[in-house]
Design an enzyme around this catalytic site. Structure first.
Site, short mmCIF file in Angstrom:
data_model
loop_
_atom_site.label_atom_id
_atom_site.label_comp_id
_atom_site.label_asym_id
_atom_site.label_seq_id
_atom_site.Cartn_x
_atom_site.Cartn_y
_atom_site.Cartn_z
N PRO A 96 0.79 -1.22 0.00
CA PRO A 96 0.00 0.00 0.00
C PRO A 96 0.83 1.28 0.00
O PRO A 96 1.88 1.35 0.64
CB PRO A 96 -0.82 -0.10 1.29
CG PRO A 96 -0.11 -1.08 2.14
CD PRO A 96 0.55 -2.04 1.19
N ASN A 97 0.31 2.24 -0.72
CA ASN A 97 0.85 3.61 -0.81
C ASN A 97 2.10 3.72 -1.69
O ASN A 97 2.57 4.83 -1.94
CB ASN A 97 1.12 4.21 0.59
CG ASN A 97 -0.15 4.27 1.41
OD1 ASN A 97 -1.14 4.84 0.95
ND2 ASN A 97 -0.16 3.68 2.58
N ARG B 227 4.83 10.94 -2.44
CA ARG B 227 4.75 10.58 -1.02
C ARG B 227 6.04 10.92 -0.28
O ARG B 227 7.10 10.34 -0.59
CB ARG B 227 4.49 9.08 -0.94
CG ARG B 227 4.48 8.52 0.44
CD ARG B 227 4.44 7.01 0.40
NE ARG B 227 4.30 6.50 1.74
CZ ARG B 227 4.49 5.25 2.10
NH1 ARG B 227 4.82 4.36 1.19
NH2 ARG B 227 4.37 4.88 3.35
N TYR C 161 11.25 9.02 0.76
CA TYR C 161 11.15 7.98 -0.28
C TYR C 161 11.75 8.40 -1.63
O TYR C 161 11.83 7.59 -2.54
CB TYR C 161 9.68 7.60 -0.46
CG TYR C 161 9.10 6.91 0.76
CD1 TYR C 161 9.45 5.60 1.05
CD2 TYR C 161 8.24 7.57 1.63
CE1 TYR C 161 8.95 4.96 2.18
CE2 TYR C 161 7.73 6.95 2.76
CZ TYR C 161 8.09 5.64 3.03
OH TYR C 161 7.61 5.02 4.14
N ASN D 38 8.12 -5.58 -1.35
CA ASN D 38 8.07 -4.47 -0.39
C ASN D 38 6.63 -4.44 0.12
O ASN D 38 5.75 -3.87 -0.54
CB ASN D 38 8.43 -3.15 -1.07
CG ASN D 38 8.46 -2.00 -0.05
OD1 ASN D 38 7.99 -2.17 1.08
ND2 ASN D 38 9.00 -0.87 -0.44
N HIS E 57 4.50 -4.72 8.91
CA HIS E 57 4.46 -4.62 10.37
C HIS E 57 3.17 -5.17 10.98
O HIS E 57 3.01 -5.15 12.19
CB HIS E 57 4.65 -3.14 10.78
CG HIS E 57 5.70 -2.43 9.98
ND1 HIS E 57 7.02 -2.81 9.99
CD2 HIS E 57 5.61 -1.40 9.09
CE1 HIS E 57 7.71 -2.03 9.15
NE2 HIS E 57 6.87 -1.17 8.60
N ASP F 19 1.96 -15.82 6.04
CA ASP F 19 1.50 -17.19 5.76
C ASP F 19 1.57 -17.49 4.26
O ASP F 19 1.97 -18.58 3.85
CB ASP F 19 0.06 -17.39 6.26
CG ASP F 19 -0.01 -17.53 7.77
OD1 ASP F 19 1.06 -17.65 8.42
OD2 ASP F 19 -1.13 -17.53 8.32
N GLU G 145 12.84 -9.48 1.07
CA GLU G 145 12.05 -8.34 1.59
C GLU G 145 12.85 -7.07 1.35
O GLU G 145 14.04 -7.03 1.64
CB GLU G 145 11.81 -8.57 3.09
CG GLU G 145 11.11 -7.42 3.79
CD GLU G 145 10.98 -7.68 5.30
OE1 GLU G 145 11.22 -8.83 5.76
OE2 GLU G 145 10.66 -6.72 6.02
N HIS H 103 12.86 -2.68 1.62
CA HIS H 103 12.29 -1.39 2.05
C HIS H 103 13.16 -0.28 1.49
O HIS H 103 14.40 -0.37 1.52
CB HIS H 103 12.25 -1.30 3.58
CG HIS H 103 11.43 -2.40 4.17
ND1 HIS H 103 10.06 -2.40 4.12
CD2 HIS H 103 11.79 -3.56 4.75
CE1 HIS H 103 9.61 -3.52 4.67
NE2 HIS H 103 10.64 -4.24 5.06
N ILE H 104 12.48 0.75 1.02
CA ILE H 104 13.21 1.90 0.44
C ILE H 104 13.98 2.62 1.55
O ILE H 104 15.12 3.02 1.37
CB ILE H 104 12.19 2.84 -0.25
CG1 ILE H 104 11.56 2.10 -1.45
CG2 ILE H 104 12.85 4.14 -0.69
CD1 ILE H 104 10.34 2.79 -2.04
N ARG I 29 13.62 4.35 11.98
CA ARG I 29 12.35 5.08 12.05
C ARG I 29 11.57 4.71 13.32
O ARG I 29 12.16 4.21 14.28
CB ARG I 29 11.56 4.82 10.75
CG ARG I 29 12.34 5.30 9.51
CD ARG I 29 11.58 5.09 8.23
NE ARG I 29 10.34 5.85 8.20
CZ ARG I 29 9.40 5.70 7.26
NH1 ARG I 29 9.58 4.82 6.28
NH2 ARG I 29 8.30 6.43 7.31
#
Ligand code: DQA
Length: 150
Positions: free
Chosen positions: A11-12, A19, A24, A76, A82, A89, A100, A102-103, A109
């Site tokens: 999402p987002n 954003r 980002y 991502n 979280h 699953d 996995e 993450h930018i 954070r």
């Protein structure tokens, strides 16, 4: 036949570029898709690239990766990282190598971003390299699945 990897975005991430650019960056999701496509091609890999704001849709994409016999997944999961046992699953049931990504460096954070459900199913985690992390994640996955640079 070329191996296929799935690159999935939560999402987002469709709002990249608009954003919080100080966190980002200014690249858009279309830029990320181009970067991933170019990187996959370097390793002779076909790529399916998707984004969804909906948790269940991401679960369906992950199941699809298994059913279509993909070679691996770069994901991502964004905020679902979280919160989502459902995504954990789904990734676990694929039995595929999962990277996995993450930018941002999530560990720098807010404390609620320090825990990842997804990491339990991930072979490796990439965080804080900006969108370049996607290229590094695909390169790492290529190594795991034995795809050689062309
Ligand atoms: C993110 C980090 C997450 O905490 C956040 O919810 C995102 C993006 C990243 O790429 O840095 O949406 O996954």
């Amino acid at each position: 036949m070329a191996q296929t990897i799935y690159v999935l975005n939560g999402p987002n991430l469709n709002m990249l570029g608009l954003r919080e650019p100080e966190k980002y960056g200014s690249a858009t999701l279309a830029d990320v898709e181009r970067l991933c496509g170019d990187t996959a091609k370097r390793f002779g890999l076909d790529m399916v690239f998707r984004q969804s704001n909906i948790e269940g849709e991401l679960v369906t994409f992950i199941q699809e990766a298994r059913l279509k016999k993909a070679a691996g997944i770069v994901i991502n999961p964004a905020a679902y990282t979280h919160t989502s046992v459902a995504i954990l699953d789904a990734l676990t049931l694929t039995e595929l190598p999962v990277i996995e990504i993450h930018i941002t460096n999530v560990h720098q954070r807010e404390p609620f971003r320090h825990h990842s459900y997804v990491s339990k199913a991930a072979k490796a985690v990439m965080a804080g390299f900006g969108i370049q992390g996607y290229a590094l994640a695909i390169q790492g996955l290529a190594g795991i699945i034995g795809a050689k640079e062309k």
